[in-house]
Design an enzyme around this catalytic site. Sequence first.
Site, short mmCIF file in Angstrom:
data_model
loop_
_atom_site.label_atom_id
_atom_site.label_comp_id
_atom_site.label_asym_id
_atom_site.label_seq_id
_atom_site.Cartn_x
_atom_site.Cartn_y
_atom_site.Cartn_z
N CYS A 147 6.42 -33.55 18.47
CA CYS A 147 5.32 -32.90 17.75
C CYS A 147 4.02 -33.00 18.55
O CYS A 147 3.89 -32.38 19.59
CB CYS A 147 5.20 -33.49 16.35
SG CYS A 147 4.25 -32.44 15.23
N HIS A 170 10.89 -33.77 14.07
CA HIS A 170 10.77 -35.23 14.03
C HIS A 170 12.11 -35.87 13.70
O HIS A 170 12.43 -36.03 12.52
CB HIS A 170 9.80 -35.63 12.90
CG HIS A 170 8.38 -35.27 13.15
ND1 HIS A 170 7.48 -36.15 13.71
CD2 HIS A 170 7.68 -34.14 12.89
CE1 HIS A 170 6.29 -35.59 13.79
NE2 HIS A 170 6.38 -34.36 13.30
N GLU A 198 12.75 -38.94 13.85
CA GLU A 198 12.48 -40.24 13.22
C GLU A 198 12.27 -40.13 11.71
O GLU A 198 12.24 -41.15 11.02
CB GLU A 198 11.27 -40.92 13.90
CG GLU A 198 9.89 -40.42 13.50
CD GLU A 198 9.46 -39.14 14.22
OE1 GLU A 198 10.31 -38.49 14.87
OE2 GLU A 198 8.27 -38.77 14.12
#
Lengths: 227, 80
Positions: free
Chosen positions: A85, A201, A203
């Site tokens: 990002c 993302h 994560e």
Amino acid sequence: MKSAVITFPGSNCDRDMDVALKKFGFKNKMVWHQDVELPKSDLVVLPGGFSYGDYLRCGSMASKSKIMQSVINFANSGGMVMGICNGFQILVETGLVPGVLLRNKYLEFICKNVFVKISAKDSAYFKNIKNDVLELHIAHNEGNYFCTNDQLKEIEDNAQVAINYCNNEGKIEKSFNPNGSIKNIAGIFNKEKNVLGMMPHPERMIDSSLSGEDGSLFFKNLINNIK
Amino acid sequence: MKISVIITLKKDVLDPQGKVIHQALDGMGFNDVNEVRQGKYFEIDTKETDPQKAKNKVEEMCKKLLANLVIENYKIIDAQ
């Protein structure tokens, strides 16, 4: 395996990344942007967020911060560097990966789950992932990937496109493009494929209490491939 | 001395903000606008007193930080 996550003023996914890396076995260290040297690492991560309040252009100020010269040297000597990002925006501003990220086509901040197709499986980042399609989360205002025609030709000739926005069956079409990116590009590599920049993302998708677990596939695979 | 620079998007780069401003102008009754492109303006006050040297320095700043040459052009419009 050792990793390092760089924190810039305005980073806000740095600790999520720390949690994700540790969960899948990395010994992670947080590194402040004013540090000059990187700790010994097998992977360096530039996390998401809004470094320097997105002033001037997203990622532009962070790309000139002290630690970045070490990150650039690490990448140029073959080290694995991943920008997620805002980290992707920082990477394009350093020139480690080609192109730029423009404001989303419809001027909206987009925050939702998307499907991406893994378009190149020959890098350590995606090699051995069985799925061709991953469901990941995006949250950005400037994710509209753009590059010149010459750059696009080079990127395609070298198979540097890592992932493309698609539907759940892996179809890459305009209607599945959330932000106007050229050719639905969601992530790209440098020529040598040791540097990866991507808008989604992973994560944020590592636990059953979150909205999906495809990020777990990514991290499990990643630590197995860095050896 | 003060150097003024404008940064504009290159021709083939989409400018959604410019488009929205154009639409707003249209809605306000300014119907004869062909296109709007949005850019940035910087005033840089430097200790340098030689205009050519100051311009050269600002040009370097543009290339290294102020503009992203993949999508933007810069133009020094004033030095005084």
